[in-house]
Each structure stands twice: as C-alpha cells, then as structure tokens.
Design an enzyme around this catalytic site. Structure first.
Site, short mmCIF file in Angstrom:
data_model
loop_
_atom_site.label_atom_id
_atom_site.label_comp_id
_atom_site.label_asym_id
_atom_site.label_seq_id
_atom_site.Cartn_x
_atom_site.Cartn_y
_atom_site.Cartn_z
N ASP A 80 19.03 -27.57 3.76
CA ASP A 80 19.39 -28.51 4.82
C ASP A 80 20.40 -29.56 4.36
O ASP A 80 20.76 -30.44 5.15
CB ASP A 80 18.14 -29.22 5.34
CG ASP A 80 17.37 -29.92 4.22
OD1 ASP A 80 16.98 -29.23 3.26
OD2 ASP A 80 17.16 -31.14 4.30
N ASP A 117 12.66 -29.03 -10.76
CA ASP A 117 13.86 -29.84 -10.96
C ASP A 117 13.63 -30.91 -12.02
O ASP A 117 14.44 -31.11 -12.92
CB ASP A 117 14.28 -30.48 -9.63
CG ASP A 117 13.10 -31.06 -8.86
OD1 ASP A 117 11.97 -31.10 -9.39
OD2 ASP A 117 13.30 -31.50 -7.71
N ASP A 164 14.98 -16.16 -0.03
CA ASP A 164 13.71 -15.73 -0.64
C ASP A 164 12.74 -15.15 0.39
O ASP A 164 11.56 -14.97 0.08
CB ASP A 164 13.06 -16.91 -1.37
CG ASP A 164 12.63 -16.53 -2.78
OD1 ASP A 164 13.07 -15.47 -3.27
OD2 ASP A 164 11.86 -17.30 -3.40
N ASP A 191 19.83 -27.90 -1.40
CA ASP A 191 18.75 -27.40 -0.55
C ASP A 191 19.33 -26.90 0.76
O ASP A 191 20.43 -27.29 1.17
CB ASP A 191 17.72 -28.49 -0.30
CG ASP A 191 16.75 -28.64 -1.47
OD1 ASP A 191 16.78 -27.79 -2.39
OD2 ASP A 191 15.97 -29.61 -1.47
#
Length: 749
Positions: free
Chosen positions: A242, A336, A193, A240
């Site tokens: 990480d 979420d 993004d 995500d």
C-alpha cells in the site's frame, strides 16, 4: 534505585517467612521513612518561595524553546540537563521520603507504585541520554544526490513490492508509483504470496515482473528472501503493497550507498489517510499519526548511536550486505527489525533519512490498528529468544545496545500503565494511601519536574505529540498489549504473522467490545472510586487543618487521580467506536484548475431523464478549481454561474482537463450544490469518473501520490489545546456523526 529494588526483593522474600516478620520489617522501614535525611527536608519558607524554583525553571525552559523553536545541540543539551537533574532529585525524594510502609498491604502497594514509576523514569532517562546525539542526514542527502542526478552514480536497483491479500486497486497505484520514480536503472518486481491470477494479470498489464512461490513459508521474510535469490540488482528497495513512493525516492536515498559501509537506508512511514484514533475522535488533520513520534524523535536519536530500526517498507538495502548477513531474518515476526540488527552487527551502517518520500494506508479501523500493534510487540519481544537479540548479538557497541534497549523497554510500559489506572482504586476500596507527601513537598519536589517536563515534552519530540495525547494513545490498547507482552515472554512463538487488513469500508458505527470490555469495567470502578473519595473529602470538611491532614495522607491526590483516569478512559472508549467509512478511496485537498465541457446528455442508470436539460448547440466550456480529488472522482468549485441557456445538471457526462497536469478525464456530474443554498453563488460540482484510459489513470495516480515534497508534516496541538480538544470530544460526541461520509482530506496540494 538499586537500593529500592533490593529492598523490594527483600520484602518479597520476607512475605514467605511469615506475617509477623514482614510486619516488623515494614514497621522498621516506616520509622526510617518518617526520618528522611536533613537535606531532603523542605525549606521552612512560605509557599510562594517554594514555587520560585518552578517559576524560574519554567521561564528558562520556555525561553529556550522560543529562542530555539526546533531543538539544536546546544538547546537540547540545556533542556536535557535540566530534566535529568530534576528527575534524579525527584527519584531520591520518592525513594527516601514518600513510601507508606505502615502495614504490609500499604507497604506492598506503595513499593509497587514506586517500582512502576522507576520503570517509566528509567526509560525516560535512557531517552534523554540518547537525545543528546540526534542526527539529521538531510543536508548530507542534498550533497550525495548530485552524483545520482548527474548519472555518475546509478547502481541498478531492484524494487520489491511484497503482497499477500491486498486488493488489486491498492497494488495498482503502488506499482504505478514505483514506475514513476525518476531513476532510470530500476526493475519493478511484484512478489505475490497468494498466487492470484488477477494479480499476475495486473503485473502483465502494468509491465512489471511477477514472482511467486509454492508456499508461504516464513511469511513476508520468506517472500523477500525468495525474490532476492531470483534477482541481481546491486541495491534492493522495498515497499509494502500500500506504500507509494514519490518520484524522487531513489534519487534521495541511493546516493548514500556511495559510502561503502552503508548497508541500509530507512525513510519514515507517512500515511495518506487518517489513523483510526484521529478519525474516531473526529480530529483528522489535527492529531498527528501515532507513528510520528517514532519517526520524528526515536529514529533520529537512534541514528546518533547507530541503532536505527528497519521499518519493513520504504527502505533501500545493499544486496551484498544483506546476503552476507544471512538475508531477511525468518525467526521472528519482525523480520525488518532483526534484519537491521544483523546488518549493524556485521559492521554495516544502518542509517535514517528523516524525509517523507512515500506514503501508505494507516490501519483503517481500531481492530486492524490493534492487530498491527500487537504483531509489532510480539515480534520485537521475540528478541529475547533468538540469535539476533540486539542486547547479546556480537558486533554491536554499548551505545547501540542502549538504543535497542530503549525500544525493547517501550513494550513493557503497558504493564505499569495498568498499575497507574488501578492504583487510585486502592484509596477508596482498600483505604490505602500509597504515597505520603504534604502539599509543600509536592510543590518543592514533584511540581518542578512535572511542569518542566510538560513544557518541553512536545518540543523534544519535534511537536509530534503532546503529553496528554500521548497518554490517550497509550491507553487505548493497554490491556491487550499487556496481555501480549506476558504471552510473548511465556510463549513467544505461539502465533504466526497476521496481515493488517487494507482497502476496507464500513457503513455503520461499530463499538469494538473485544478491546473495550476491560476499559468499560475499569470506567465503572473508577467512577465509583471517584464518588467515594469525593464523599470522604466532603465529610472531612475543608478547613485548614482538615485540608492539610487529608492532603498529607494522599486522599486529595486520590480523587484528582481518579478524575483524570476517568476522563482518559472515557476518551479511549470513544476511540473504540469506529465511525462509518463508506468510501474505500482517499480524497486529497488538492487545488488544480479544471476545464469542464459537457460531452453528452445521455442519462446514466438511476438518473431521471427529465432532469437532463436539452443540449445547447455549442457546449459551453466551464472553468473551476478543484477542492478535492481522488482516484474515483473530484469536487470542483466553478468560477462562474450556471445559466439556463447553457445548463449543467446531475447525470450529465462531461470531459475534464486538469490544466496543470495535462490530464484528460471523463466523468458524470453526481451532485450540484450552492453555498448556503444561494443560487446566485458559484456552484460546487461533484463528478464521478468513468472508466479511465491507462495513460490517464497513470497520470492521475502520479499527480495524487507521487509529487516530491507533497507529504507535509504538521505539528500536534500543544498541551492546552489538546486538553480543550479532548474536553470538546467528551462534551459534544455528536460531532462524530455530523461529518461528511467521504474521508477528510489529509494532504495540501
């Protein structure tokens, strides 16, 4: 409870009717408080008999937790039944016998304290009711996995890795981890993004698909929705930037989608570094991460009533169900959470597999920790202002709404928590006693509830947190969290999405004054209050009559309360002092056999050439066991001594082979140490890796992050050990500065 709330409302209205009227009302109510019902009176027996119910209940609770080390349906029902009985008994006594309504000021503070207790106990009662329906889906996963492994059920899975500004080295390990999953029918997509050329090049280098867009509209939710429109897989897994999955992630989760009603499967978040609270206290590997309570206790109990929350990473969702519900929710920061609400409202099952199948980076300093938590709070509380409100959205059952109500109420608990911090100040600065209770009453009504609750607290939450440590964790961000709650209810959409910084490092200690100044001010006021209260107690003397009088007025409770708050605030201030983190990489306590061979004796820049020993004609092979490994180096304990004829020295280049994993690496020895500086002992080496070949790095990442079952749980310290640990931190804070600059390993290999 309803009567007390109504009484409080009447008193508030009476304040506006004039001082004389409110004084009369309080005087009449004080007479009623002084004449409680006969059945509330404490039996006229000696103290040891009053303590007998507490002893019996404690022995019963302790026996149940020993017979059933983990909560089972039968043991959980007994414990919950005991707690519900005690809490209702305590509430009746508090409402009808302990209020101090002698004056408008005392009455207002007394009722305010009762209201704060009612809020906390209401949340506790909801949790206790939900705990009666806890679900564990691991046995079900064992059965459903067989169809996936055999190949009879293998729908195509699109794996999304949304990223905003995470460093390339973090994304690299995540992509490699996703590619290492032992599930053949998958496609990896990197959703960038920020449109960074280096990230596009990284995707091309590693062989995954790259998707970007022209704007950052709707932040992470918009990024995910944009990718959904450009892909076709039957299922979507999301991680995500990480978070690295274990190799068996999809094999363990995809099987659930054989059931047509399953719309989403959520797994726990695990972390391969210590959270800032544990690290700043010097208790890495001792304190469990803050999220453990949520993933060990809250999610399983919500699964029992169908109100599981999607956590934004490490989940799999059915594409058709997601598209039918409108995609990822864009009207809130917590896309979420509300996506899972809408899926459930459409009749889909949102379920939770309590099995650690991935790990990511916890917030790396207390400021990032605060940013993350405040975003969660604001995003969740936006529920009251959007169509996906779980309390009003059509399609949910009453029990599902109750599960979500517990989660919404959790964020409001910061406000009464501040009240509990401020209330002891009323004892000394306002000469107000908000609780009227004798020692006998406390022994009969309060002590049984408090001690039994303390005994089973960690047992009920699967040993994820002791009550004492839970109090510390709630205190650290109590002021900014309360401010965020108020702001969210007044202006819920005033702030946009803030990304939690990851992959950072720090070379120095740094106190977070932005978060700390309210606690520093409160620490000073509480210290003065404690001093004044202790002075009053000493002036009054400690004879039997004086003691009874002081205790009955609550003064003794006031100084004990102040002392407790003072100690908790002191620990919280230590947490706000970030310790140095010079290494951005995580080291693992991983034991592997290493074969080490000197490769070349050319000194690296910065190393003295004279320190390099001459080459032996035939380089010796050395063997050892790793004591720590990371992506940038390892530490190894050799199993033989270094001889002068065939030396190893700092700056020497070596070839390394990890025997069990068949990984070949190159590195430079950066340190040689001996235990107790005894050269007769076997040496310990620290080796820094040189540039790694792509295949070697991929194998190394898979070894460090992707082994099935590697993310182990450990139990939080019990109440007594928690007390000792906190006292140790307070009395010997220098321990914080005496640790290795490398991050303490958190995983056993």
């Amino acid at each position: 409870m309803a009567a007390t709330v109504g009484l409080s409302a009447a008193i508030v209205l009476a304040w506006f009717a004039g001082e004389a009227r409110i004084t009369r009302i309080f005087a009449q109510l004080q007479i009623l408080q002084g004449q409680p019902p006969m059945w509330l009176e404490v039996p006229m027996v000696t103290a040891q008999y009053l303590a007998a119910p507490t002893v019996v209940l404690l022995l019963l609770a302790a026996a149940i937790t020993r017979i059933s080390p983990r909560p089972r349906p039968w043991s959980r029902c007994i414990v919950v039944g005991i707690l519900l009985t005690l809490v209702i008994r305590y509430l009746v006594w508090r409402c009808l016998s302990t209020l101090n309504l002698a004056s408008p000021l005392e009455g207002t503070l007394s009722l305010g304290l009762l209201g704060m207790e009612l809020f906390g106990l209401t949340t506790s009662i909801i949790q206790l009711l939900l705990l009666l329906r806890v679900r564990d889906r691991r046995p079900q996963a064992d059965q459903l996995e067989q169809a996936v492994v055999s190949g009879s059920y293998q729908p195509w899975v699109d794996v999304f890795i949304p990223t905003y500004d995470e460093p390339a080295f973090i994304l690299r390990r995540t992509i490699i981890g996703c590619q290492a999953m032992t599930y053949p029918r998958k496609t990896i997509y990197l959703l960038d993004d920020t449109r960074r050329p280096e990230i596009k090049a990284l995707a091309a280098e590693l062989g995954c698909h790259y998707i970007t867009r022209d704007s950052n509209h709707h932040a992470k939710a918009g990024n995910l929705n944009h990718a959904v429109k450009q892909t076709q897989g039957e299922l979507i897994a999301s991680f995500d930037a990480d978070f690295v999955p274990t190799r068996n992630f999809l094999c363990r989760t995809v099987g659930f989608f054989q059931q047509a009603k399953v719309g989403l499967v959520q797994t726990p978040q695990s972390f391969y570094n210590a959270d800032p609270i544990a690290r700043n206290l010097g208790l890495e590997g001792v304190l469990t991460p803050e999220e453990e309570v949520f993933y060990r206790q809250i999610q399983p109990m919500r699964d029992g009533v169908g109100s599981v929350v999607c956590s934004g990473t490490s989940f799999v969702v059915r594409r058709s169900a997601l598209e039918a519900s409108g995609g990822f929710v864009t009207e809130s920061l917590s896309e979420d959470y509300f996506t899972s609400v809408r899926l459930a409202a459409q009749g889909n099952d949102v379920i939770y597999l309590d099995e650690k199948l991935s790990a990511g980076l916890a917030a790396e300093d207390i400021a990032a920790h605060a940013t993350q938590r405040l975003r969660w709070a604001r995003g969740t509380l936006q529920a009251f202002f959007i169509d996906s409100n779980p309390l009003t959205i059509p399609g949910l059952t009453p029990m599902q709404r109750l599960g979500h109500l517990e989660g919404l109420l959790h964020w409001f608990s910061s406000i009464p928590r501040i009240g509990f911090l401020l209330m002891p100040l009323a004892y000394s600065f306002l000469d107000v006693i908000p609780i009227q209770a004798t020692t006998r009453e406390l022994l009969y009504y309060f002590v049984p509830y408090y001690l039994v609750q303390l005994t089973v607290f960690a047992w009920l939450n699967e040993r994820s947190r002791s009550a004492l440590l839970s109090d510390i964790y709630s205190l650290v961000l109590v002021f900014p969290l309360a401010a965020t709650v108020v702001q969210a209810m007044v202006n819920p959409f005033s702030r946009g999405f803030q990304v939690t910084p990851k992959g950072t490092s720090s070379q120095r200690f740094q106190f977070n004054w932005k978060l700390g100044w309210p606690l520093v001010l409160l620490f000073g006021l509480t210290a003065i209050s404690l001093w004044r209260n202790l002075g009053l107690c000493l002036m009054a003397g400690w004879g039997s009559d004086a003691s009874y009088s002081i205790t009955s007025r609550g003064l003794a409770l006031g100084w004990v309360w102040s002392a407790y708050n003072l100690a908790m605030i002191a620990v919280a201030l230590l947490i706000l002092l970030d310790v140095p983190r010079p290494d951005a990489h995580v080291w693992f306590d991983l034991r592997r056999v290493i074969k080490l061979t000197p490769r070349t004796l050319r000194p690296e820049p910065g190393h003295c050439a004279d320190a390099i020993a001459p080459a032996s004609p035939t380089p010796k092979t050395w063997w050892g066991i790793t004591t720590a490994m990371s992506e940038v180096g390892l530490e190894v304990a050799l199993t033989q001594q270094i001889s002068p004829a065939q030396p190893l020295s700092v700056g020497m280049a070596v070839d390394l082979e990890v025997a069990e994993e068949a990984i070949t690496l190159e590195g430079i020895i950066t340190a040689i140490t001996y235990k107790n500086n005894d050269k007769d002992e076997f040496p310990h080496l620290r080796v820094q890796f040189g540039p790694l070949a792509p295949t070697s790095y991929r194998a190394l990442v898979t070894t460090l992050f992707c082994r099935p079952g590697q993310w182990k749980r450990w139990n939080s310290p019990g109440e007594l050990r928690s007390l000792w640990l906190l006292l140790r931190v307070l009395l010997w804070p220098r321990r914080l500065s005496s640790r290795s600059p490398r991050a303490v390993p958190v995983v056993k290999g």
